[in-house]
Design a protein around this motif. Structure first.
Motif, PDB file in Angstrom:
ATOM      1  N   HIS A  37     -32.507  -7.475 -13.680  1.00 10.88           N
ATOM      2  CA  HIS A  37     -31.807  -8.702 -13.341  1.00 10.88           C
ATOM      3  C   HIS A  37     -32.456  -9.410 -12.158  1.00 10.88           C
ATOM      4  O   HIS A  37     -32.684 -10.605 -12.180  1.00 10.88           O
ATOM      5  CB  HIS A  37     -30.377  -8.324 -12.969  1.00 10.88           C
ATOM      6  CG  HIS A  37     -29.385  -9.206 -13.590  1.00 10.88           C
ATOM      7  ND1 HIS A  37     -29.000  -9.065 -14.898  1.00 10.88           N
ATOM      8  CD2 HIS A  37     -28.717 -10.271 -13.099  1.00 10.88           C
ATOM      9  CE1 HIS A  37     -28.122 -10.003 -15.174  1.00 10.88           C
ATOM     10  NE2 HIS A  37     -27.935 -10.743 -14.099  1.00 10.88           N
ATOM     11  N   VAL A 135     -15.233 -20.221 -17.667  1.00 14.02           N
ATOM     12  CA  VAL A 135     -15.964 -19.138 -18.315  1.00 14.02           C
ATOM     13  C   VAL A 135     -15.712 -19.119 -19.817  1.00 14.02           C
ATOM     14  O   VAL A 135     -16.571 -18.735 -20.602  1.00 14.02           O
ATOM     15  CB  VAL A 135     -15.578 -17.772 -17.681  1.00 14.02           C
ATOM     16  CG1 VAL A 135     -16.298 -16.634 -18.366  1.00 14.02           C
ATOM     17  CG2 VAL A 135     -15.940 -17.769 -16.202  1.00 14.02           C
ATOM     18  N   GLN A 141     -20.406 -22.699 -20.103  1.00 17.58           N
ATOM     19  CA  GLN A 141     -21.233 -21.528 -19.819  1.00 17.58           C
ATOM     20  C   GLN A 141     -22.709 -21.874 -19.964  1.00 17.58           C
ATOM     21  O   GLN A 141     -23.543 -21.479 -19.163  1.00 17.58           O
ATOM     22  CB  GLN A 141     -20.880 -20.384 -20.783  1.00 17.58           C
ATOM     23  CG  GLN A 141     -19.721 -19.552 -20.323  1.00 17.58           C
ATOM     24  CD  GLN A 141     -20.015 -18.898 -18.979  1.00 17.58           C
ATOM     25  OE1 GLN A 141     -20.826 -18.003 -18.872  1.00 17.58           O
ATOM     26  NE2 GLN A 141     -19.360 -19.364 -17.938  1.00 17.58           N
ATOM     27  N   ASP A 163     -23.056 -13.911  -6.053  1.00 15.58           N
ATOM     28  CA  ASP A 163     -21.863 -14.289  -6.801  1.00 15.58           C
ATOM     29  C   ASP A 163     -21.733 -13.582  -8.141  1.00 15.58           C
ATOM     30  O   ASP A 163     -20.630 -13.240  -8.553  1.00 15.58           O
ATOM     31  CB  ASP A 163     -21.826 -15.806  -7.000  1.00 15.58           C
ATOM     32  CG  ASP A 163     -21.562 -16.518  -5.670  1.00 15.58           C
ATOM     33  OD1 ASP A 163     -20.908 -15.915  -4.799  1.00 15.58           O
ATOM     34  OD2 ASP A 163     -22.013 -17.662  -5.501  1.00 15.58           O
ATOM     35  N   ILE A 164     -22.848 -13.361  -8.820  1.00 16.68           N
ATOM     36  CA  ILE A 164     -22.723 -12.703 -10.121  1.00 16.68           C
ATOM     37  C   ILE A 164     -22.728 -11.183  -9.958  1.00 16.68           C
ATOM     38  O   ILE A 164     -21.876 -10.501 -10.497  1.00 16.68           O
ATOM     39  CB  ILE A 164     -23.816 -13.198 -11.098  1.00 16.68           C
ATOM     40  CG1 ILE A 164     -23.712 -14.726 -11.235  1.00 16.68           C
ATOM     41  CG2 ILE A 164     -23.667 -12.519 -12.459  1.00 16.68           C
ATOM     42  CD1 ILE A 164     -24.646 -15.357 -12.214  1.00 16.68           C
ATOM     43  N   GLN A 165     -23.670 -10.666  -9.146  1.00 17.90           N
ATOM     44  CA  GLN A 165     -23.732  -9.204  -8.990  1.00 17.90           C
ATOM     45  C   GLN A 165     -22.827  -8.667  -7.890  1.00 17.90           C
ATOM     46  O   GLN A 165     -22.587  -7.463  -7.828  1.00 17.90           O
ATOM     47  CB  GLN A 165     -25.169  -8.746  -8.701  1.00 17.90           C
ATOM     48  CG  GLN A 165     -26.188  -9.188  -9.742  1.00 17.90           C
ATOM     49  CD  GLN A 165     -25.816  -8.765 -11.150  1.00 17.90           C
ATOM     50  OE1 GLN A 165     -25.127  -7.777 -11.343  1.00 17.90           O
ATOM     51  NE2 GLN A 165     -26.247  -9.528 -12.134  1.00 17.90           N
TER      52      GLN A 165
ATOM     53  N   LEU B  51     -18.446 -17.773 -11.435  1.00 20.13           N
ATOM     54  CA  LEU B  51     -19.701 -17.010 -11.407  1.00 20.13           C
ATOM     55  C   LEU B  51     -19.419 -15.511 -11.347  1.00 20.13           C
ATOM     56  O   LEU B  51     -20.073 -14.706 -11.998  1.00 20.13           O
ATOM     57  CB  LEU B  51     -20.565 -17.435 -10.214  1.00 20.13           C
ATOM     58  CG  LEU B  51     -21.226 -18.820 -10.311  1.00 20.13           C
ATOM     59  CD1 LEU B  51     -21.774 -19.244  -8.952  1.00 20.13           C
ATOM     60  CD2 LEU B  51     -22.319 -18.836 -11.366  1.00 20.13           C
ATOM     61  N   ARG B  52     -18.397 -15.151 -10.547  1.00 20.29           N
ATOM     62  CA  ARG B  52     -18.051 -13.728 -10.440  1.00 20.29           C
ATOM     63  C   ARG B  52     -17.645 -13.134 -11.765  1.00 20.29           C
ATOM     64  O   ARG B  52     -17.852 -11.961 -12.033  1.00 20.29           O
ATOM     65  CB  ARG B  52     -16.886 -13.546  -9.471  1.00 20.29           C
ATOM     66  CG  ARG B  52     -17.399 -13.284  -8.098  1.00 20.29           C
ATOM     67  CD  ARG B  52     -16.270 -12.972  -7.161  1.00 20.29           C
ATOM     68  NE  ARG B  52     -16.590 -13.585  -5.901  1.00 20.29           N
ATOM     69  CZ  ARG B  52     -15.734 -13.799  -4.929  1.00 20.29           C
ATOM     70  NH1 ARG B  52     -14.466 -13.458  -5.083  1.00 20.29           N
ATOM     71  NH2 ARG B  52     -16.120 -14.346  -3.827  1.00 20.29           N
ATOM     72  N   LYS B  53     -17.028 -13.974 -12.596  1.00 18.71           N
ATOM     73  CA  LYS B  53     -16.585 -13.472 -13.903  1.00 18.71           C
ATOM     74  C   LYS B  53     -17.743 -13.318 -14.877  1.00 18.71           C
ATOM     75  O   LYS B  53     -17.572 -12.797 -15.968  1.00 18.71           O
ATOM     76  CB  LYS B  53     -15.546 -14.423 -14.505  1.00 18.71           C
ATOM     77  CG  LYS B  53     -14.234 -14.383 -13.777  1.00 18.71           C
ATOM     78  CD  LYS B  53     -13.225 -15.277 -14.463  1.00 18.71           C
ATOM     79  CE  LYS B  53     -11.893 -15.217 -13.768  1.00 18.71           C
ATOM     80  NZ  LYS B  53     -11.244 -13.889 -13.931  1.00 18.71           N
ATOM     81  N   MET B  54     -18.913 -13.832 -14.492  1.00 22.14           N
ATOM     82  CA  MET B  54     -20.053 -13.764 -15.404  1.00 22.14           C
ATOM     83  C   MET B  54     -20.868 -12.500 -15.212  1.00 22.14           C
ATOM     84  O   MET B  54     -21.932 -12.356 -15.789  1.00 22.14           O
ATOM     85  CB  MET B  54     -20.960 -14.986 -15.200  1.00 22.14           C
ATOM     86  CG  MET B  54     -20.317 -16.265 -15.703  1.00 22.14           C
ATOM     87  SD  MET B  54     -21.183 -17.736 -15.093  1.00 22.14           S
ATOM     88  CE  MET B  54     -22.827 -17.449 -15.729  1.00 22.14           C
ATOM     89  N   LYS B  55     -20.365 -11.595 -14.379  1.00 20.44           N
ATOM     90  CA  LYS B  55     -21.110 -10.361 -14.112  1.00 20.44           C
ATOM     91  C   LYS B  55     -21.449  -9.655 -15.423  1.00 20.44           C
ATOM     92  O   LYS B  55     -20.607  -9.448 -16.276  1.00 20.44           O
ATOM     93  CB  LYS B  55     -20.287  -9.431 -13.234  1.00 20.44           C
ATOM     94  CG  LYS B  55     -21.012  -8.133 -12.985  1.00 20.44           C
ATOM     95  CD  LYS B  55     -20.441  -7.378 -11.815  1.00 20.44           C
ATOM     96  CE  LYS B  55     -21.236  -6.095 -11.652  1.00 20.44           C
ATOM     97  NZ  LYS B  55     -21.063  -5.462 -10.389  1.00 20.44           N
ATOM     98  N   LYS B  56     -22.701  -9.326 -15.548  1.00 20.75           N
ATOM     99  CA  LYS B  56     -23.131  -8.623 -16.752  1.00 20.75           C
ATOM    100  C   LYS B  56     -23.213  -7.145 -16.442  1.00 20.75           C
ATOM    101  O   LYS B  56     -23.621  -6.746 -15.367  1.00 20.75           O
ATOM    102  CB  LYS B  56     -24.492  -9.137 -17.205  1.00 20.75           C
ATOM    103  CG  LYS B  56     -24.431 -10.599 -17.600  1.00 20.75           C
ATOM    104  CD  LYS B  56     -25.803 -11.109 -18.000  1.00 20.75           C
ATOM    105  CE  LYS B  56     -25.790 -12.610 -18.225  1.00 20.75           C
ATOM    106  NZ  LYS B  56     -25.944 -13.376 -16.971  1.00 20.75           N
TER     107      LYS B  56
END
Ligand code: ZN
Lengths: 205, 83
Positions: A37, A135, A141, A163-165, B51-56
């Motif tokens: 990632h 989302v 998206q 923010d994502i990780q 964005l936080r909800k997009m965690k893969k």
């Protein structure tokens, strides 16, 4: 498998140093996804796998000298970041830090304001105005992912990691080797652009 | 006086609670009176939460694990001794 919990650093590191295969496997399961990632956010999809592989070798090579001033995870991520950046340099796609930070500091969408700093084009009213709504809309998206992909490398890395990780800012700055204040500028710029893209998207509809 | 433009520039630090108290208070006062800036800040917040909800999930398939571990074993076997 999805929520695989790695053993603690105290258990894992001595075993890795003994070249224990089970420990290798545990480490790869725990960290490889995140490494890919991060590599993607710096060098793009095409060579991210290669960079991550390279990073594993570098991790093994450097492990005896690891002083444990950060967690194993942060340390590994930093190695990935360095491998990715040296790859960019190799392909003369150098990440110019000076420019990257300058770009990020530049006034964002200042055309939204009049000369007194009042809104000239105020934010639109969003019909999708909850995180869940953003989302669950495929189009939004798409819009968010496209924006993330179009961000300059460092901005993309910071927003992805933060923010994502969900990594903390201190680790992120260590991983990417930027100062805390520059890290915050990059994050600010990246988030603002994503908000802006969502706003544009909802405005045209 | 703090302008709307200033607000957008500080919004991120405001949300992350990175601002000195006085600046924070000034922002609160502005936000209390300005619907556009309220909207801006709340949209930025919504964006971050989305964005936080997009965690893969980072599940790594076992083939990949095999490949990498084999690579590493090969590397270790051929590694020159370092003294
Ligand atoms: Zn305002």
């Amino acid at each position: 498998m999805a929520n695989y919990n790695p053993p603690s650093d105290d258990e894992l590191i001595p075993q890795l140093l003994k070249n224990d295969e089970i420990a290798y496997r545990q480490a790869v399961r725990a960290y490889h996804g995140m490494m890919i990632h991060l590599a993607r956010s710096i060098v793009g999809d095409a060579i991210a796998d290669e960079v991550a592989q390279e990073a594993w070798v570098a991790v093994l090579r450097a492990l005896p000298k690891f002083e444990r001033r950060s967690s194993l995870k942060t340390w590994i991520m930093r190695i990935v970041s360095n491998c990715a950046k040296s790859r960019l340099r190799h392909e003369s796609r150098t990440v110019n830090y000076g420019t990257a930070i300058e770009e990020a500091t530049a006034m964002l969408s200042s055309n939204h304001f009049d000369e007194h700093g009042h809104w000239a084009t105020p934010p639109s009213v969003w019909h999708a105005d909850t995180p869940e709504a953003l989302v669950s809309s495929t189009e939004l998206q798409h819009c968010i992912n496209n924006t993330l992909d179009s961000l300059p490398p460092l901005q993309k890395s910071v927003i992805t990691l933060r923010d994502i990780q969900g990594l903390d800012m201190e680790s992120i700055c260590k991983v990417l080797d930027v100062s805390e204040s520059n890290g915050r500028v990059l994050l600010h710029r990246a988030r603002s652009q994503v908000r802006e893209a969502i706003d544009q998207h909802q405005r045209v509809q | 006086m703090i302008s709307c433009k200033d607000i957008t520039e500080k919004a991120n630090d405001y949300i992350d609670r990175e601002l000195p108290l006085l600046t924070r208070m000034k922002m609160k006062i502005h936000l209390f009176a300005c619907i556009h800036c309220q909207r801006y800040v709340s949209q930025l917040q919504i964006t971050i939460l989305a964005l936080r909800k997009m965690k893969k999930e980072h599940s790594v398939d076992e083939n990949t694990v095999d490949n990498i571990v084999n690579n590493l074993k090969n590397y270790k076997q051929n590694e020159p001794e370092i003294k």
